[in-house]
Write an enzyme that holds these catalytic residues in place. Structure first.
Site, PDB file in Angstrom:
ATOM      1  N   CYS A   5       6.099   0.013   7.457  1.00  0.00           N
ATOM      2  CA  CYS A   5       5.718   1.206   6.692  1.00  0.00           C
ATOM      3  C   CYS A   5       6.880   1.604   5.795  1.00  0.00           C
ATOM      4  O   CYS A   5       8.020   1.674   6.258  1.00  0.00           O
ATOM      5  CB  CYS A   5       5.374   2.343   7.645  1.00  0.00           C
ATOM      6  SG  CYS A   5       4.957   3.876   6.787  1.00  0.00           S
ATOM      7  N   GLY A  11       0.839  -1.194   0.000  1.00  0.00           N
ATOM      8  CA  GLY A  11       0.000   0.000   0.000  1.00  0.00           C
ATOM      9  C   GLY A  11       0.869   1.238   0.000  1.00  0.00           C
ATOM     10  O   GLY A  11       2.013   1.205   0.474  1.00  0.00           O
ATOM     11  N   HIS A  47      -4.033   1.495   7.904  1.00  0.00           N
ATOM     12  CA  HIS A  47      -2.698   2.100   7.843  1.00  0.00           C
ATOM     13  C   HIS A  47      -2.668   3.258   6.837  1.00  0.00           C
ATOM     14  O   HIS A  47      -2.137   4.336   7.127  1.00  0.00           O
ATOM     15  CB  HIS A  47      -1.688   1.006   7.452  1.00  0.00           C
ATOM     16  CG  HIS A  47      -0.271   1.473   7.389  1.00  0.00           C
ATOM     17  ND1 HIS A  47       0.671   1.107   8.326  1.00  0.00           N
ATOM     18  CD2 HIS A  47       0.368   2.271   6.497  1.00  0.00           C
ATOM     19  CE1 HIS A  47       1.835   1.681   8.006  1.00  0.00           C
ATOM     20  NE2 HIS A  47       1.679   2.380   6.902  1.00  0.00           N
ATOM     21  N   GLU A  48      -3.267   3.052   5.668  1.00  0.00           N
ATOM     22  CA  GLU A  48      -3.225   4.085   4.621  1.00  0.00           C
ATOM     23  C   GLU A  48      -4.112   5.276   4.971  1.00  0.00           C
ATOM     24  O   GLU A  48      -3.744   6.419   4.711  1.00  0.00           O
ATOM     25  CB  GLU A  48      -3.612   3.496   3.258  1.00  0.00           C
ATOM     26  CG  GLU A  48      -2.731   2.340   2.775  1.00  0.00           C
ATOM     27  CD  GLU A  48      -1.235   2.609   2.847  1.00  0.00           C
ATOM     28  OE1 GLU A  48      -0.817   3.778   2.715  1.00  0.00           O
ATOM     29  OE2 GLU A  48      -0.471   1.652   3.053  1.00  0.00           O
TER      30      GLU A  48
END
Ligand code: ZN
Length: 165
Positions: free
Chosen positions: A88, A46, A130-131
């Protein structure tokens, strides 16, 4: 299409609140294409626009079923709890066990302006959360407990020193 540099921890763009995409024009289409290429090159599952320095509410993802872009996403429902070792691209090489809801409902629009509503659990649910965090200027470091954060900061300081910063 071109690969964009991924912004990393310490870059102020990662802490800004991104704004809604108002018009899906050729600029947005090119941004999405660049982001997909950048995500694959990294590689990652992502990537959010602020990670390539653009303060727009959109992200791309691919957990193995092909790439998709979601514009103006919002998580409208969440349920349960799931622990997952999360990383990340903006905090490269560090992974943390983080607890987040196991299941979410994500609503937004696709690149063609169609409304989308996706129920996601486990990895996909985690990617969505998360995004969307990135679009709110939140890094995964803010989801750590005190001990994890202390260890992470120590490691990030060490790296900064090694880089001569
Ligand atoms: Zn990230």
């Amino acid at each position: 299409m071109s690969i964009q540099p991924i912004r990393t921890y310490g870059d102020p763009v990662l802490k800004t609140l991104a704004t809604d995409v108002v018009e899906i024009d050729s600029k947005i289409a090119k941004l999405v294409a660049d982001m997909i290429e950048t995500m694959y090159e990294a590689p990652g599952v992502g990537l959010a626009a602020p990670q390539v320095g653009v303060e727009k509410r959109l992200f791309v993802y691919d957990i193995g079923d092909g790439p998709l872009a979601i514009l103006n996403p919002r998580i409208t429902e969440s349920d349960g709890e799931w622990v997952y070792e999360e990383g990340c691209l903006s905090v490269p090489g560090l992974y943390f066990e983080i607890v987040r809801p196991a299941k979410v409902l994500l609503e937004g629009i696709d690149l063609y302006g169609n409304e989308v509503s996706i129920e996601a659990s486990e990895l996909l649910g985690r990617v969505f959360q998360h995004e969307v965090d990135h679009l709110d200027g939140i890094l995964l470091l803010e989801r750590l407990d005190e001990a994890q954060l202390k260890a992470a900061k120590k490691e990030l300081r060490k790296r900064a020193m090694e880089a001569g910063a």
